[in-house]
Design an enzyme around this catalytic site. Structure first.
Site, short mmCIF file in Angstrom:
data_model
loop_
_atom_site.label_atom_id
_atom_site.label_comp_id
_atom_site.label_asym_id
_atom_site.label_seq_id
_atom_site.Cartn_x
_atom_site.Cartn_y
_atom_site.Cartn_z
CB SER A 1 14.17 8.39 50.85
OG SER A 1 15.18 7.48 51.17
CG ASP B 1 18.05 9.15 49.58
OD1 ASP B 1 17.50 10.19 50.02
OD2 ASP B 1 17.81 8.03 50.03
#
Length: 278
Positions: free
Chosen positions: A39, A169
């Site tokens: 991320s 994610d």
């Protein structure tokens, strides 16, 4: 020479702390042999791996977040609506409110690279493969697609469809990816920017607060369980307080909280390298 593996974890705005630890490497005249990022860790890790030093990354971040004409996205406390900023490309379908392409294209222009093979330091980027219910690791080919997938928070950013996978994610599967580089280095370092505690509310918070707080709790739980099984050689728990995942405007507060940890980290790293030589 000791091969250092550096893992930069997920944690939204708190991940700006990663820059301070990259400064430590620059100040010591040391380079990681390999980097893994999840991320926000993928974004900053890619910048550093491309050859941009920590000082320049700081300048770029401040330009994006603080200048009037180039603001990064943030959520307003008084509203649960996402404000469209320069790097926001809204949409109402495909699994998210934001496509996520504007920012990653901007990043590609700034870095001057678009593939893993162009990087100066080997890099592994983590995303979550929703179709196959597991983490996906990317280390070759299309760099920008991997970055965009790595920060695609479910419901906020649209997932990335790539080679039969639906990617989201990295925080959903591997928020602190030190394990993916452990076999490729002599010394493994993990920088954890997950939230230790979520903000307490006196009443039911807005939808976006519930989303981000829940996501942060999940990430912390994943990292906690992982550390019980195997630990990196150097683990840094930044434990940044009073900064939520979307509060990029608190960049200087993040740096202030991280500065003492950076100095401690430098001493840890020097000691570990000395022990490796003996």
């Amino acid at each position: 020479m000791t091969k250092i593996g550096l893992a930069l974890g997920a944690g939204g705005a708190r991940g700006l702390a990663h820059i301070c630890f990259l400064e430590a490497f620059d100040e010591l005249g040391i380079r990681p042999a390999i980097i893994a990022g999840s991320s926000i860790g993928a974004i900053i890790g890619a910048a550093y791996a491309s050859g941009v030093n920590a000082t320049q990354i700081k300048k770029n971040v401040e330009e994006i977040i603080l200048t009037k004409d180039a603001k990064f996205w943030e959520l307003r406390k008084r509203s649960d609506l996402l404000r469209a900023m320069n790097f926001i490309d809204p949409q109402l379908s495909a699994g998210g409110f934001i496509k996520g392409e504007k920012f990653v294209n901007f990043m590609g222009e700034r870095l001057g690279v678009s593939t893993f093979e162009e990087l100066r330091i080997p890099l592994k980027i983590i995303a979550t493969d929703f179709v196959h219910n597991k983490a996906a690791v990317f280390d070759s080919g299309d760099l920008l697609t991997a970055i965009r997938a790595s920060y695609a928070i479910p419901g906020l950013f649209a997932p990335v469809e790539f080679k039969g996978m639906v990617l989201m994610d990295a925080g959903m599967s591997n928020p602190l990816p030190y394990d993916v580089i452990a076999d490729e280095c002599d010394l493994t370092i993990a920088i954890d920017v997950t939230a230790n505690k979520s903000k307490r509310f006196k009443e039911t918070p807005p939808v976006y607060e519930l989303l981000f707080a829940s996501f942060s709790m999940m990430q912390r739980s994943i990292v906690s369980e992982k550390l019980k099984r195997v630990r990196p050689d150097i683990y840094v728990d930044t434990d940044i307080k009073e900064v939520r995942v979307h509060e990029f405007k608190k960049v200087f507060e993040i740096y202030d909280q991280t500065r003492p940890l950076k100095e401690k980290f430098k001493r840890q790293l020097e000691k570990a390298l000395t022990e490796q030589k003996s």
